[in-house]
Design an enzyme around this catalytic site. Structure first.
Site, mmCIF file in Angstrom:
data_model
loop_
_atom_site.group_PDB
_atom_site.id
_atom_site.type_symbol
_atom_site.label_atom_id
_atom_site.label_comp_id
_atom_site.label_asym_id
_atom_site.label_seq_id
_atom_site.Cartn_x
_atom_site.Cartn_y
_atom_site.Cartn_z
ATOM 1 N N ALA A 1 0.843 -1.194 0.000
ATOM 2 C CA ALA A 1 0.000 0.000 0.000
ATOM 3 C C ALA A 1 0.877 1.242 0.000
ATOM 4 C CB ALA A 1 -0.896 -0.013 1.227
ATOM 5 N N GLY B 1 1.049 -5.526 1.229
ATOM 6 C CA GLY B 1 -0.108 -5.870 0.407
ATOM 7 C C GLY B 1 0.322 -6.552 -0.890
ATOM 8 N N GLU C 1 0.727 -10.101 -0.070
ATOM 9 C CA GLU C 1 -0.604 -10.708 0.084
ATOM 10 C C GLU C 1 -1.251 -10.939 -1.277
ATOM 11 O OE1 GLU C 1 -3.038 -9.721 3.614
ATOM 12 O OE2 GLU C 1 -1.848 -7.886 3.604
ATOM 13 N N GLU D 1 5.460 -4.336 7.039
ATOM 14 C CA GLU D 1 4.587 -3.267 7.546
ATOM 15 C C GLU D 1 4.485 -3.254 9.067
ATOM 16 O OE1 GLU D 1 3.753 -5.840 5.650
ATOM 17 O OE2 GLU D 1 1.621 -6.316 5.722
HETATM 18 C C1 LIG Z 1 -1.935 -3.290 2.717
HETATM 19 C C2 LIG Z 1 -1.405 -3.078 4.128
HETATM 20 C C3 LIG Z 1 -1.659 -1.673 4.592
HETATM 21 O O1 LIG Z 1 -2.070 -3.979 4.966
HETATM 22 C C4 LIG Z 1 0.042 -3.442 4.251
HETATM 23 C C5 LIG Z 1 0.998 -2.642 3.389
HETATM 24 O O2 LIG Z 1 1.118 -2.890 2.205
HETATM 25 S S1 LIG Z 1 1.944 -1.418 4.148
HETATM 26 C C6 LIG Z 1 3.288 -1.186 3.024
HETATM 27 C C7 LIG Z 1 4.266 -2.340 3.092
HETATM 28 N N1 LIG Z 1 5.430 -2.082 2.266
HETATM 29 C C8 LIG Z 1 6.545 -1.568 2.784
HETATM 30 O O3 LIG Z 1 6.677 -1.307 3.960
HETATM 31 C C9 LIG Z 1 7.657 -1.347 1.773
HETATM 32 C C10 LIG Z 1 8.410 -0.078 2.111
HETATM 33 N N2 LIG Z 1 9.446 0.158 1.127
HETATM 34 C C11 LIG Z 1 10.645 -0.410 1.215
HETATM 35 O O4 LIG Z 1 10.944 -1.226 2.085
HETATM 36 C C12 LIG Z 1 11.646 0.015 0.189
HETATM 37 O O5 LIG Z 1 11.235 1.247 -0.366
HETATM 38 C C13 LIG Z 1 11.808 -1.018 -0.953
HETATM 39 C C14 LIG Z 1 12.475 -2.284 -0.363
HETATM 40 C C15 LIG Z 1 10.483 -1.383 -1.629
HETATM 41 C C16 LIG Z 1 12.731 -0.435 -2.060
HETATM 42 O O6 LIG Z 1 13.913 0.017 -1.450
HETATM 43 P P1 LIG Z 1 14.989 0.834 -2.304
HETATM 44 O O7 LIG Z 1 15.313 0.081 -3.532
HETATM 45 O O8 LIG Z 1 16.091 1.181 -1.367
HETATM 46 O O9 LIG Z 1 14.221 2.153 -2.782
HETATM 47 P P2 LIG Z 1 13.644 3.339 -1.891
HETATM 48 O O10 LIG Z 1 14.518 4.542 -2.104
HETATM 49 O O11 LIG Z 1 13.397 2.908 -0.484
HETATM 50 O O12 LIG Z 1 12.219 3.560 -2.557
HETATM 51 C C17 LIG Z 1 12.091 4.222 -3.823
HETATM 52 C C18 LIG Z 1 10.906 5.142 -3.754
HETATM 53 O O13 LIG Z 1 9.712 4.340 -3.651
HETATM 54 C C19 LIG Z 1 8.982 4.787 -2.506
HETATM 55 N N3 LIG Z 1 8.224 3.648 -1.953
HETATM 56 C C20 LIG Z 1 8.653 2.399 -1.753
HETATM 57 N N4 LIG Z 1 7.685 1.640 -1.236
HETATM 58 C C21 LIG Z 1 6.618 2.447 -1.086
HETATM 59 C C22 LIG Z 1 5.310 2.258 -0.593
HETATM 60 N N5 LIG Z 1 4.861 1.061 -0.139
HETATM 61 N N6 LIG Z 1 4.472 3.313 -0.596
HETATM 62 C C23 LIG Z 1 4.855 4.499 -1.051
HETATM 63 N N7 LIG Z 1 6.099 4.772 -1.547
HETATM 64 C C24 LIG Z 1 6.964 3.732 -1.553
HETATM 65 C C25 LIG Z 1 10.030 5.308 -1.564
HETATM 66 O O14 LIG Z 1 9.444 6.134 -0.587
HETATM 67 C C26 LIG Z 1 10.919 6.034 -2.525
HETATM 68 O O15 LIG Z 1 10.284 7.251 -2.877
HETATM 69 P P3 LIG Z 1 11.099 8.617 -2.963
HETATM 70 O O16 LIG Z 1 11.711 8.830 -1.621
HETATM 71 O O17 LIG Z 1 12.104 8.377 -4.053
HETATM 72 O O18 LIG Z 1 10.052 9.643 -3.298
#
Ligand SMILES: CC(C)(O)CC(=O)SCCNC(=O)CCNC(=O)[C@H](O)C(C)(C)COP(=O)(O)OP(=O)(O)OC[C@H]1O[C@@H](n2cnc3c(N)ncnc32)[C@H](O)[C@@H]1OP(=O)(O)O
Length: 117
Positions: free
Chosen positions: A33, A76, A79, A99
């Site tokens: 998400a 998500g 999932e 998450e």
């Molecule tokens: C459905 C629910 C609510 O039940 C559960 C969920 O889905 S909550 C979300 C779970 N996902 C995460 O926690 C993933 C978080 N992201 C990461 O761990 C990392 O970004 C990565 C492993 C996916 C990629 O890492 P890396 O290659 O080092 O790139 P980054 O610089 O971290 O990310 C690039 C860019 O993408 C944005 N980003 C990544 N994931 C998300 C996300 N889930 N939502 C929004 N944006 C995301 C990240 O913020 C970076 O953005 P910028 O800073 O470049 O603007």
């Protein structure tokens, strides 16, 4: 998610389509998400606003759904992969529920689906 839901509705209704493949890019299947969209919402806004509507649509499609996963399948996105009938994972596929680090419940979509059904 609304667009994905609409696409799945259309594929399900199309008699020419026998199976559905869901994929992402080499870097990510889906990172979950949108954290930026979630971060300022209260629990009540998320719960009452039906924030996760459409997220479980894959699990209700009545045609075989194949998840072709490479790169990150997180939260998500993980999932979503689990909702597919078959996961075809590439060597760079990484599955995870990070998450919990955001203070949200891992597996929330499938949990809600189980409770509602
Ligand atoms: C459905 C629910 C609510 O039940 C559960 C969920 O889905 S909550 C979300 C779970 N996902 C995460 O926690 C993933 C978080 N992201 C990461 O761990 C990392 O970004 C990565 C492993 C996916 C990629 O890492 P890396 O290659 O080092 O790139 P980054 O610089 O971290 O990310 C690039 C860019 O993408 C944005 N980003 C990544 N994931 C998300 C996300 N889930 N939502 C929004 N944006 C995301 C990240 O913020 C970076 O953005 P910028 O800073 O470049 O603007």
């Amino acid at each position: 998610m609304t667009e994905v839901g609409r696409a799945l509705d259309a594929f399900e209704a199309d008699g020419e389509i026998g199976a559905i493949v869901i994929t992402g890019s080499e870097r990510a299947f889906a990172a979950g998400a949108d954290i930026k969209e979630m971060q300022n919402r209260t629990f009540q806004e998320r719960y009452g606003g039906n924030f996760l509507a459409h997220w479980n649509r894959i699990s209700t499609v009545k045609k075989p759904v194949i998840g072709a996963v490479n790169g990150f399948a997180l939260g998500g996105g993980c999932e979503w992969a689990m909702m597919c009938d078959v996961i075809y994972a590439g060597e760079k596929a990484q599955f995870g529920q990070p998450e919990i680090l955001l203070g949200t419940i891992p597996g929330e979509i499938l949990l809600i689906t189980l409770i509602l059904n």
